[in-house]
Design a protein around this motif. Sequence first.
Motif: not given
Length: 299
Positions: A111-128
């Motif tokens: 998030a700190e190093n990319v200048s376009i939006p990122i959508v989390n499509a499901g990661a690890g055990t915490k966020d979807h």
Amino acid sequence: MNHFITINDLTDEEVMQVLEQTNDYRHHTGNYMIDKQLFAANLFFEPSTRTKSSFFVAERRLGIETLDFDTDSSSVKKGESLYDTAKTFEAIGANILIIRHESDEWANMLAENVSIPIVNAGAGTKDHPTQSLLDAYTIYQEFGEVKDLKVTIVGDIKHSRVAHSSAELLKRLGANVRLCTPESLKDDSMTFPYISIDEAVKTSDAIMLLRMQHERHTKSAHSVANYHDQYGLTKEREKEMQDHAIILHPGPVNRGVEIDSNLVECNRSRIFKQMQNGVFIRMAVLTHLLTKWGIINEN
Ligand code: CP
């Protein structure tokens, strides 16, 4: 600028905007094709059927060009990292990144190093987060509200990103969220009451079943032998549910484990409705982020 990594990246007002936009898309109001060439990079480092395909459909319905990516045929095979893959897609013209990954750790660094939006499509055990929105939308569609409904999440709470994201969002929307799982699959960091499977089936307005996340279990994880009898939604337990109560499941379903195979498509099941809603939710999330970043305008 905000990415969409966790459900808490959206304010309450933004959650409502996304749900309203989802409703508009579902009812086909207005012309929603984006009048500009845009590219979405779908970076799925972990297997997915529903999320990946519904992002593709959502993007194409909006007129966004889709950039496919496959770990087996990409330079990931030559050792390229997630970070360098994301930077590469940004450099060649992607306007938004959709990322699924097994780890919880990548988001801040990217998030700190990319200048376009990122959508989390499901990661690890915490966020979807997009799953939590479609779960909430499906409940809202059924009952006309979420507030004060009793929603019980049953299954592998400890390893499930759906459990974490959906419990959090449903609580924010005013639902009375409860959890049900074997002792060894509890997550003590979650501040929701644990109830028995019998109480869950008798008292819930919506019961959300989860599969065992075997791929995230360590060798010492709980044995799931007899899980169906002890915690599964059997035909006998389904008869104990209230008349109006519905069954949810984010998929993929392990028929005969967390749910009797015949109940997957029974009258109370909204499992395929959830998948259908997933397309509209993802269309709304894409337009929300692209608008917020000034990549498209509000009209
Ligand atoms: N619900 C869900 O994330 O399913 P997939 O893993 O198939 O995308």
